[in-house]
Design an enzyme around this catalytic site. Sequence first.
Site, PDB file in Angstrom:
ATOM      1  N   ASN A 196      -6.972   5.179   6.258  1.00  0.00           N
ATOM      2  CA  ASN A 196      -6.865   5.050   5.096  1.00  0.00           C
ATOM      3  C   ASN A 196      -7.250   3.393   4.826  1.00  0.00           C
ATOM      4  O   ASN A 196      -7.695   2.587   3.904  1.00  0.00           O
ATOM      5  CB  ASN A 196      -5.525   4.619   4.292  1.00  0.00           C
ATOM      6  CG  ASN A 196      -4.887   6.170   3.732  1.00  0.00           C
ATOM      7  OD1 ASN A 196      -6.222   6.929   3.490  1.00  0.00           O
ATOM      8  ND2 ASN A 196      -4.098   6.584   3.498  1.00  0.00           N
ATOM      9  N   HIS A 211       1.355  -0.985   0.079  1.00  0.00           N
ATOM     10  CA  HIS A 211      -0.095  -0.245   0.259  1.00  0.00           C
ATOM     11  C   HIS A 211       1.078   1.424   0.351  1.00  0.00           C
ATOM     12  O   HIS A 211       0.688   1.880  -0.860  1.00  0.00           O
ATOM     13  CB  HIS A 211      -1.102   0.109   1.047  1.00  0.00           C
ATOM     14  CG  HIS A 211      -1.977   1.004   1.223  1.00  0.00           C
ATOM     15  ND1 HIS A 211      -1.667   2.689   1.727  1.00  0.00           N
ATOM     16  CD2 HIS A 211      -3.324   1.111   1.130  1.00  0.00           C
ATOM     17  CE1 HIS A 211      -2.470   2.891   1.675  1.00  0.00           C
ATOM     18  NE2 HIS A 211      -3.422   2.350   0.937  1.00  0.00           N
ATOM     19  N   GLY A 212       1.253   1.111   0.900  1.00  0.00           N
ATOM     20  CA  GLY A 212       2.681   2.702   1.314  1.00  0.00           C
ATOM     21  C   GLY A 212       2.757   3.760   1.834  1.00  0.00           C
ATOM     22  O   GLY A 212       2.930   4.560   2.525  1.00  0.00           O
ATOM     23  N   ASP A 213       0.931   3.563   2.813  1.00  0.00           N
ATOM     24  CA  ASP A 213       0.405   4.197   3.697  1.00  0.00           C
ATOM     25  C   ASP A 213      -0.399   3.967   4.256  1.00  0.00           C
ATOM     26  O   ASP A 213      -1.681   4.270   3.908  1.00  0.00           O
ATOM     27  CB  ASP A 213       0.429   5.546   2.659  1.00  0.00           C
ATOM     28  CG  ASP A 213       0.037   6.953   3.793  1.00  0.00           C
ATOM     29  OD1 ASP A 213       0.616   6.689   5.149  1.00  0.00           O
ATOM     30  OD2 ASP A 213      -0.378   7.801   3.406  1.00  0.00           O
ATOM     31  N   LEU A 214       0.123   2.768   4.759  1.00  0.00           N
ATOM     32  CA  LEU A 214      -1.649   1.972   5.123  1.00  0.00           C
ATOM     33  C   LEU A 214      -2.221   2.328   6.879  1.00  0.00           C
ATOM     34  O   LEU A 214      -1.016   2.015   7.517  1.00  0.00           O
ATOM     35  CB  LEU A 214      -1.297   0.428   5.201  1.00  0.00           C
ATOM     36  CG  LEU A 214      -1.777  -0.920   5.489  1.00  0.00           C
ATOM     37  CD1 LEU A 214      -3.129  -0.573   4.136  1.00  0.00           C
ATOM     38  CD2 LEU A 214      -1.866  -2.106   5.271  1.00  0.00           C
TER      39      LEU A 214
END
Length: 299
Positions: free
Chosen positions: A199, A192-195
């Site tokens: 979010n 995801h990279g920004d979990l």
Amino acid sequence: MVEVPEEFARNTIGREGDPGRAWVASLPGLVDEFLQQWSCTPTGPVTSGGVGIILPVQRHDGSPAVLKISFTHPGNMYEAHAFAVWGGRGAVLLYERDDARFAMLLEQAEWQTLDDLGDVDAATVVIGQLARRLAIPAPPDLPRLSDRADEWEQTLREDAEELGHPLSHRALGAAVATIQDLCRKQPDTMAHGDLHFGNVVRAQREPWLVVDPKGLAGDLAFDALRVLAGGADSLLAADDLGAEVRRRLSIFADAAEIDRERATRWAQTDAAMAALSGRKGGHPDWRVQACEQVAELLA
């Protein structure tokens, strides 16, 4: 014509300058264009996130959806790609996309997020299970976290030197070692990279779905520190911060089916990078200090 939220417009212009001003001015026209192109009707007011607006709509078949248009920001470049790869597996569905103008028509979810669940441990289990579901083979056209290893190592060393070494040699050394050991060789899986809790949203098709992905290929343990940010108030108020950080990391790692040490090392490295970049960027003292504490404790 839709109305762009004033605070969002002000923040965008303040951050992006004249390009942001021109983009904000174009938004009402863009919204009208996409509503016509994708045969949608607004069903509510415009809301906004950090770099984009969201408009609830009804599609031509009567189903609900949301129109999302973002500023042309590098962090959003692969968002639609990620949704397309997942195809609704643990994430909201992508119905339409215009990559050139950073616009998407997405499955409508609820406004409740994991932040609203009221149970940090249960929320951490949910987010770990979602991280595992999202970790499917990534296509070759997505950016690899491994490609950033040299940049991250150089930035860590340079920022530490420039700031007078606010982190201990042990904490900085642990972060550099993790980049050298884990970053250069990573799995080619979706991450995801920004979990974080904000979010992950309630949905009807499934209990919880992710939104706002960065669209990266690499180690799903990379998001460990962002997961910790959920319930930050209770975390920072813990009698033994180090023990509580490790306990929550263990919950996440077990739910995501990843090695606990790997999650711990990524969280420590990410905290070190966030602490240094936060000092340079003038972030709030409490946030910088919290990242420094985590980086030191996990080292």
